[in-house]
Design a protein around this motif. Sequence first.
Motif, PDB file in Angstrom:
ATOM      1  N   VAL A 675       0.913  -0.999   0.073  1.00  0.00           N
ATOM      2  CA  VAL A 675       0.014  -0.138   0.080  1.00  0.00           C
ATOM      3  C   VAL A 675       0.811   1.337  -0.018  1.00  0.00           C
ATOM      4  N   PHE A 676       1.930   1.171   1.045  1.00  0.00           N
ATOM      5  CA  PHE A 676       2.810   2.486   1.065  1.00  0.00           C
ATOM      6  C   PHE A 676       4.227   2.081   0.267  1.00  0.00           C
ATOM      7  N   ALA A 677       4.124   1.561  -0.959  1.00  0.00           N
ATOM      8  CA  ALA A 677       5.140   1.223  -1.584  1.00  0.00           C
ATOM      9  C   ALA A 677       6.269   2.635  -1.784  1.00  0.00           C
ATOM     10  N   THR A 678       5.687   3.602  -2.126  1.00  0.00           N
ATOM     11  CA  THR A 678       6.579   4.653  -2.438  1.00  0.00           C
ATOM     12  C   THR A 678       6.422   5.994  -1.230  1.00  0.00           C
ATOM     13  N   SER A 679       5.922   5.654  -0.199  1.00  0.00           N
ATOM     14  CA  SER A 679       5.779   6.532   0.860  1.00  0.00           C
ATOM     15  C   SER A 679       6.467   6.056   2.138  1.00  0.00           C
ATOM     16  N   PRO A 680       7.588   6.541   2.582  1.00  0.00           N
ATOM     17  CA  PRO A 680       8.379   6.189   3.816  1.00  0.00           C
ATOM     18  C   PRO A 680       7.690   6.832   4.808  1.00  0.00           C
ATOM     19  N   LEU A 681       6.899   7.937   4.621  1.00  0.00           N
ATOM     20  CA  LEU A 681       6.258   8.445   5.885  1.00  0.00           C
ATOM     21  C   LEU A 681       4.883   7.657   6.116  1.00  0.00           C
ATOM     22  N   GLY A 682       4.259   6.966   5.191  1.00  0.00           N
ATOM     23  CA  GLY A 682       3.072   6.354   5.548  1.00  0.00           C
ATOM     24  C   GLY A 682       3.621   5.038   6.253  1.00  0.00           C
ATOM     25  N   GLN A 683       4.816   4.425   5.892  1.00  0.00           N
ATOM     26  CA  GLN A 683       5.175   3.198   6.438  1.00  0.00           C
ATOM     27  C   GLN A 683       5.447   3.546   7.927  1.00  0.00           C
ATOM     28  N   PHE A 684       6.020   4.631   8.179  1.00  0.00           N
ATOM     29  CA  PHE A 684       6.565   4.954   9.370  1.00  0.00           C
ATOM     30  C   PHE A 684       5.300   5.143  10.263  1.00  0.00           C
ATOM     31  N   CYS A 685       4.212   5.884   9.875  1.00  0.00           N
ATOM     32  CA  CYS A 685       3.120   6.224  10.581  1.00  0.00           C
ATOM     33  C   CYS A 685       2.220   4.925  10.964  1.00  0.00           C
ATOM     34  N   PHE A 686       2.270   3.752   9.832  1.00  0.00           N
ATOM     35  CA  PHE A 686       1.493   2.782  10.103  1.00  0.00           C
ATOM     36  C   PHE A 686       2.191   1.911  11.047  1.00  0.00           C
ATOM     37  N   SER A 687       3.548   2.040  11.017  1.00  0.00           N
ATOM     38  CA  SER A 687       4.338   1.118  11.803  1.00  0.00           C
ATOM     39  C   SER A 687       3.969   1.393  13.219  1.00  0.00           C
ATOM     40  N   ALA A 688       3.682   2.654  13.651  1.00  0.00           N
ATOM     41  CA  ALA A 688       3.515   3.148  15.006  1.00  0.00           C
ATOM     42  C   ALA A 688       2.139   2.256  15.635  1.00  0.00           C
ATOM     43  N   MET A 689       1.303   2.438  14.525  1.00  0.00           N
ATOM     44  CA  MET A 689      -0.068   1.959  14.735  1.00  0.00           C
ATOM     45  C   MET A 689      -0.167   0.356  14.968  1.00  0.00           C
ATOM     46  N   VAL A 690       0.922  -0.178  14.160  1.00  0.00           N
ATOM     47  CA  VAL A 690       1.190  -1.727  14.447  1.00  0.00           C
ATOM     48  C   VAL A 690       1.694  -2.148  15.570  1.00  0.00           C
ATOM     49  N   ALA A 691       2.846  -1.137  16.200  1.00  0.00           N
ATOM     50  CA  ALA A 691       3.626  -1.419  17.251  1.00  0.00           C
ATOM     51  C   ALA A 691       2.897  -1.475  18.587  1.00  0.00           C
ATOM     52  N   LEU A 692       2.004  -0.338  18.645  1.00  0.00           N
ATOM     53  CA  LEU A 692       1.137  -0.125  19.939  1.00  0.00           C
ATOM     54  C   LEU A 692       0.435  -1.366  20.390  1.00  0.00           C
ATOM     55  N   PRO A 693      -0.509  -2.012  19.499  1.00  0.00           N
ATOM     56  CA  PRO A 693      -1.183  -3.077  20.092  1.00  0.00           C
ATOM     57  C   PRO A 693      -0.008  -4.372  20.114  1.00  0.00           C
ATOM     58  N   SER A 694       0.933  -4.260  19.352  1.00  0.00           N
ATOM     59  CA  SER A 694       2.026  -5.429  19.511  1.00  0.00           C
ATOM     60  C   SER A 694       2.591  -5.445  20.831  1.00  0.00           C
ATOM     61  N   PHE A 695       2.961  -4.151  21.199  1.00  0.00           N
ATOM     62  CA  PHE A 695       3.680  -4.275  22.580  1.00  0.00           C
ATOM     63  C   PHE A 695       2.645  -4.272  23.820  1.00  0.00           C
ATOM     64  N   TYR A 696       1.407  -3.937  23.286  1.00  0.00           N
ATOM     65  CA  TYR A 696       0.349  -4.439  24.503  1.00  0.00           C
ATOM     66  C   TYR A 696       0.061  -5.945  24.683  1.00  0.00           C
ATOM     67  N   VAL A 697       0.316  -6.705  23.408  1.00  0.00           N
ATOM     68  CA  VAL A 697       0.211  -8.233  23.781  1.00  0.00           C
ATOM     69  C   VAL A 697       1.486  -8.567  24.362  1.00  0.00           C
ATOM     70  N   PHE A 698       2.618  -8.217  23.803  1.00  0.00           N
ATOM     71  CA  PHE A 698       3.591  -8.717  24.337  1.00  0.00           C
ATOM     72  C   PHE A 698       3.889  -8.354  25.988  1.00  0.00           C
TER      73      PHE A 698
END
Length: 860
Positions: A675-698
């Motif tokens: 989805v964000f193949a050409t947008s490093p900023l989009g990858q960075f923002c979505f990574s934050a959205m993925v990291a938050l629940p992942s760390f909650y489970v962790f």
Amino acid sequence: MSNRQLPPRPELWDDTSVVTVVVTEDNGGEGNPDMGPSAEEIRPLLGGQSPSRPHIWQTALNTLSRLRDVLAERTIKATVAYMLATLATFVEVSHSRLGAVSYLAAVAILFFHPARTVGAMVEALLCCIVGLGTGFLVALGCLELVEHYEKKEKNIFEAHIIALGTLCVLTFVLAHIRAKWGTARPAIATGCTLCHILSFMTITQMSNPKALPVLPSKIVRTALSLFLGTLISFTTCCLVWPRTAAAALRRVLRFHHTDPCAKRADIVATLKHLGSFFNALSHTFSLNADSKRSRIVENEMGLESLPSAHVHESLNYAASIASQHEELQSLVKNHQSTLLHLETVRYEVAFEPTTSMFMHREDYKRIMESVERLTQHLGGLKTSIIQIDEKVALSSNHQALTDFMDKMGPSLRRLVVVCKQALVMLHHVFNESRLPARRHSSAILMSALSALGDSLSSALVDFDASQRKVLIDIYEGPINEDVFLVFFFVYALLEVGNEMVKMVDAVRSLKEHVIERREVGRVMVWWRQRVRRGDRGGGLLGSSSAAARNHRPGRSRSRRRAKPRIDPSHPTGVGRRDGENEEEPLVVRLWYFFRKFKKFEFLFALKTAITVTLMALPAFLEPTQALYYDFRMHWALTSFVAIMTPSVGGTNAAGLYRILGTLGGAATAAAVGWVFATSPLGQFCFSAMVALPSFYVFLNSKYPKIGQIFLLTYTAVLLNLSGKDPVTGKNYSVVDIAVRRATAVSVGVVIGLFVSWYIWPYTARKALRINLAHIFFDMGIIYGKVVDLFESDDMPPESLDEFLELELRLRLALVKQRELLPQTRHEPRLVGEFPTHVYGKIIDTAGEILDKFVAMRVAL
């Protein structure tokens, strides 16, 4: 509705009850410092209903509560560190210097997350440095060897054999370290994992001529990336909502979020368990002063002759007493488990030399010694009171017990109440963030602690005098086995009372030293401590019971017996004595030496090393060399050593969690990368959205490995895009990397499960049986020592230390065996389900036998 009086509800931790410690020193056992029943308990008895909220509002409140849990400080703290580490990939400056391995900086956050105490983080940083340093030196050494053979035009096959053998030896050593110490100290296991990552990524590529030119820079970049991530985690841990192990031990810091899965391992929790035990003890059948009990006991004709209302009342009261017995047993188990987890926090305090607890470590050590010794007697006290209750309630021949309880009632209840008050006061002292700033308030606190110690001593003297007189009267009457129940109960309660006096004295000494530190400063206190102790030092490492007591002033070193050697592989931690080797024949010493090769640590390390060597062999064979590199099979090696645990059940669970986390993380990363193949900023923002629940489970769930592996795979796939590969010349898409990651991890997990099942399997149920056998053997040693004590005239202090050390280690070993029971569920058997309930009963019975041994030792 029956006219039965509502039993008082204990509110042991209400701060208002602390006042009774100073004002009322002697209430004769008639008063009750506990508060009355709560509104929640009274409302159903009055026919009222609890106020109910509309369903939609309740759902909204539950959602907000769960969102607050996700946005807890620990989760946000770990997410911030992770996002900072991802900048090593998204920022061009750092990415150009670290290259394709820059994603390892974010991976290191998942290994050494910052949501831990500062002491644990310092330990993790040290393990990281040692692990990376070892892997770096080994990788560089092997590379230099290969290049030397290339330049001298020697047989390169010989160099590859040496490199593969080095990898085998390194894996053996690391696997042995993980098996021996990795379970108790996870930071050590993680340091070994970093060493594995660095060695696997580099040594498996040394046979590839195309990869050889870029290997020197790759080794350096890999080590720098992993160290950078660990350094970011350490900085975040110290600067963003820092939490010290000393504060966790005192329970000073207050977090808005309470981890539902974490076990509190602090002094406040320990005191609360002890206070709840005394609270439940005071409401048992024999210690309750309720007149209904006397009426039920004195009626010898059975329930059939009682009116129906009294029958209903008797049944309710019997159910209430049974629940109190269950609560006593549960509280003892919880307290022993808390004491085991307390050891971990105490170990972390040793890495925090700037905290006040480290400065006052000798005082805290005395307090913890008292807690340990109290643990020795709570089980015996619980067993004695339950047996007395059952004897009085179910048998008509209990005249000795009834006489004892009637005559000892006031002094006995007074001692229990004063012990409860003491725990309330100590809880209040440790629950405060700091001492009162004013000197007058500090003087009031010290006066209250002194009055508390005097009250405990007075109650203890009164109880001792009364029980001596009563026991003589009972002994002169008809003798039956009930007298022994009374003996065990009295001796256990006396020991508990004496330890409570020592604990109050230790807390008072601690507060005196804290006041002295505030008046003269840390430097002067430190200098005075060095002068007083003669630079003897001391720490909070490990168990503080016998080892610390052997250093008391005035105790002769020449008379001290050989200290038991601590053997971590032994369930009780006690092995042969140091002085026995010189006296044993050579044949016996050789037998002991070769016996070590049968231990599971050696076998586990050997099978891990051999399997890793065979899995890495295709990287050194020319027909499979390119395919091995293309599919990045070093990930399979890392997955194999990551899921390999000493027990089959642990390996099964780790393999399942790794497969689920890898598939989910790879799919999510592929979708985000597409989805964000050409947008490093989009990858960075979505990574934050993925990291938050992942760390909650962790950090906050019962399945932490799934959250950890999910985010680790997501990071390794999404942030591993480096354009054209310098070795193969291919441009790998995010989907290609996701497929290769899932394939390599699956191969490693399958091989790990096969090796764990069929090559020297060490199941949790087998470990449970072996450890219980060792425990029973050591219990036989204690019984022999008790018999020797019975035949001797006096017991030297060294023998008492040895008793306490072995008894405590046996008790903690039983708690560890109980923690093995859940792992047996991950070990399916053809003959049926493993009888965990039966083994739980065996562990409980062993604990009760140990309680009897302690009572016998105290009585002698």
